[in-house]
Motif scaffolding. Structure first.
Motif, PDB file in Angstrom:
ATOM      1  N   PRO A  17       1.083  -1.405   0.036  1.00 23.25           N
ATOM      2  CA  PRO A  17       0.066  -0.122  -0.069  1.00 23.25           C
ATOM      3  C   PRO A  17       0.570   1.162  -0.048  1.00 23.25           C
ATOM      4  CG  PRO A  17      -1.099  -1.676   1.480  1.00 23.25           C
ATOM      5  CD  PRO A  17       0.609  -2.117   1.112  1.00 23.25           C
ATOM      6  N   PRO A  18       0.765   2.022  -1.282  1.00 20.26           N
ATOM      7  CA  PRO A  18       1.711   3.470  -1.351  1.00 20.26           C
ATOM      8  C   PRO A  18       0.695   3.925  -0.433  1.00 20.26           C
ATOM      9  CG  PRO A  18      -0.253   3.482  -3.034  1.00 20.26           C
ATOM     10  CD  PRO A  18       0.000   1.736  -2.145  1.00 20.26           C
ATOM     11  N   LYS A  19       2.010   4.846   0.386  1.00 17.15           N
ATOM     12  CA  LYS A  19       2.105   6.300   0.912  1.00 17.15           C
ATOM     13  C   LYS A  19       2.150   7.688  -0.171  1.00 17.15           C
ATOM     14  CE  LYS A  19       2.939   4.281   5.480  1.00 17.15           C
ATOM     15  NZ  LYS A  19       3.875   2.846   4.937  1.00 17.15           N
ATOM     16  N   LEU A  20       1.361   7.582  -0.647  1.00 17.94           N
ATOM     17  CA  LEU A  20       2.279   8.297  -2.342  1.00 17.94           C
ATOM     18  C   LEU A  20       1.270  10.767  -1.295  1.00 17.94           C
ATOM     19  CD1 LEU A  20       0.019   6.781  -5.079  1.00 17.94           C
ATOM     20  CD2 LEU A  20       2.499   6.993  -4.600  1.00 17.94           C
ATOM     21  N   LEU A  34      -7.210  10.255 -13.271  1.00 19.61           N
ATOM     22  CA  LEU A  34      -6.454  10.983 -12.147  1.00 19.61           C
ATOM     23  C   LEU A  34      -6.364   9.573 -11.765  1.00 19.61           C
ATOM     24  CD1 LEU A  34      -6.924  12.315  -9.285  1.00 19.61           C
ATOM     25  CD2 LEU A  34      -8.953  11.618  -8.699  1.00 19.61           C
ATOM     26  N   THR A  35      -6.778   7.819 -12.398  1.00 20.73           N
ATOM     27  CA  THR A  35      -6.256   6.339 -11.319  1.00 20.73           C
ATOM     28  C   THR A  35      -5.013   6.642 -12.676  1.00 20.73           C
ATOM     29  OG1 THR A  35      -7.902   5.756 -12.030  1.00 20.73           O
ATOM     30  CG2 THR A  35      -6.796   4.013 -12.259  1.00 20.73           C
ATOM     31  N   LEU A  36      -4.259   7.066 -13.408  1.00 18.04           N
ATOM     32  CA  LEU A  36      -3.019   7.198 -14.413  1.00 18.04           C
ATOM     33  C   LEU A  36      -2.337   7.313 -13.997  1.00 18.04           C
ATOM     34  CD1 LEU A  36      -4.125   7.181 -18.357  1.00 18.04           C
ATOM     35  CD2 LEU A  36      -3.418   5.018 -17.048  1.00 18.04           C
ATOM     36  N   LEU A  37      -2.775   9.360 -13.150  1.00 15.25           N
ATOM     37  CA  LEU A  37      -1.797   9.457 -12.358  1.00 15.25           C
ATOM     38  C   LEU A  37      -1.048   8.984 -11.549  1.00 15.25           C
ATOM     39  CD1 LEU A  37      -0.486  12.310 -12.184  1.00 15.25           C
ATOM     40  CD2 LEU A  37      -1.670  12.953 -10.935  1.00 15.25           C
ATOM     41  N   LYS A  38      -2.509   7.866 -10.827  1.00 14.78           N
ATOM     42  CA  LYS A  38      -1.816   7.372  -9.406  1.00 14.78           C
ATOM     43  C   LYS A  38      -1.052   6.659  -9.246  1.00 14.78           C
ATOM     44  CE  LYS A  38      -3.971   4.244  -6.389  1.00 14.78           C
ATOM     45  NZ  LYS A  38      -5.881   3.552  -5.783  1.00 14.78           N
ATOM     46  N   GLN A  45       7.678   6.068  -7.089  1.00 17.97           N
ATOM     47  CA  GLN A  45       8.129   6.208  -6.204  1.00 17.97           C
ATOM     48  C   GLN A  45       8.716   5.350  -5.174  1.00 17.97           C
ATOM     49  OE1 GLN A  45       5.283   8.866  -3.352  1.00 17.97           O
ATOM     50  NE2 GLN A  45       4.682  10.154  -5.169  1.00 17.97           N
ATOM     51  N   TYR A  46       8.358   3.986  -6.412  1.00 18.85           N
ATOM     52  CA  TYR A  46       8.521   2.765  -5.868  1.00 18.85           C
ATOM     53  C   TYR A  46       9.079   1.707  -6.481  1.00 18.85           C
ATOM     54  CZ  TYR A  46       4.960   3.773  -1.735  1.00 18.85           C
ATOM     55  OH  TYR A  46       4.829   4.108  -0.070  1.00 18.85           O
ATOM     56  N   ILE A  61       9.446  -0.890 -15.317  1.00 19.91           N
ATOM     57  CA  ILE A  61       8.781   0.391 -15.080  1.00 19.91           C
ATOM     58  C   ILE A  61       9.233   1.244 -15.456  1.00 19.91           C
ATOM     59  CG2 ILE A  61       8.657   1.722 -12.874  1.00 19.91           C
ATOM     60  CD1 ILE A  61       9.797  -0.690 -11.609  1.00 19.91           C
ATOM     61  N   LEU A  62      10.263   2.237 -16.335  1.00 12.09           N
ATOM     62  CA  LEU A  62      10.065   2.772 -17.127  1.00 12.09           C
ATOM     63  C   LEU A  62       9.244   2.869 -18.641  1.00 12.09           C
ATOM     64  CD1 LEU A  62      11.863   5.078 -18.102  1.00 12.09           C
ATOM     65  CD2 LEU A  62      13.244   3.706 -19.254  1.00 12.09           C
ATOM     66  N   TYR A  63       8.837   1.975 -19.275  1.00 10.80           N
ATOM     67  CA  TYR A  63       7.968   1.358 -20.233  1.00 10.80           C
ATOM     68  C   TYR A  63       6.534   1.522 -19.839  1.00 10.80           C
ATOM     69  CZ  TYR A  63      12.419   0.843 -23.300  1.00 10.80           C
ATOM     70  OH  TYR A  63      13.758   1.184 -23.532  1.00 10.80           O
ATOM     71  N   SER A  64       6.580   1.166 -17.863  1.00 11.47           N
ATOM     72  CA  SER A  64       5.159   0.622 -18.086  1.00 11.47           C
ATOM     73  C   SER A  64       3.968   2.670 -18.359  1.00 11.47           C
ATOM     74  CB  SER A  64       4.696  -0.076 -16.884  1.00 11.47           C
ATOM     75  OG  SER A  64       4.874  -1.436 -16.930  1.00 11.47           O
TER      76      SER A  64
END
Length: 64
Positions: A17-20, A34-38, A45-46, A61-64
């Motif tokens: 669970p992120p603590k963004l 908003l979902t894409l930004l999340k 960050q992770y 991760i970079l390409y995702s």
């Protein structure tokens, strides 16, 4: 290279669970954006934790 899809990102978020910090995020009414930004913030960050604990690479991760 493997592009991490939405379902895999959701599983990662459930597992770690992120603590963004979204306090300075742009406020928008479009839920899809908003979902894409999340997802972007989570992957950004992770990235190190994801690489360490799962079978994804930094390139994934970079390409995702």
């Amino acid at each position: 290279m493997h592009i991490i899809n939405e379902q895999e990102i959701e599983k990662l978020i459930e597992t770690m669970p992120p603590k963004l910090n979204e306090s300075n995020s742009i406020i928008m009414e479009d839920e899809c954006l908003l979902t894409l930004l999340k997802y972007y913030l989570f992957l950004q960050q992770y990235a190190s934790d994801i690489v360490t604990n799962f079978s994804f690479t930094h390139e994934d991760i970079l390409y995702s």
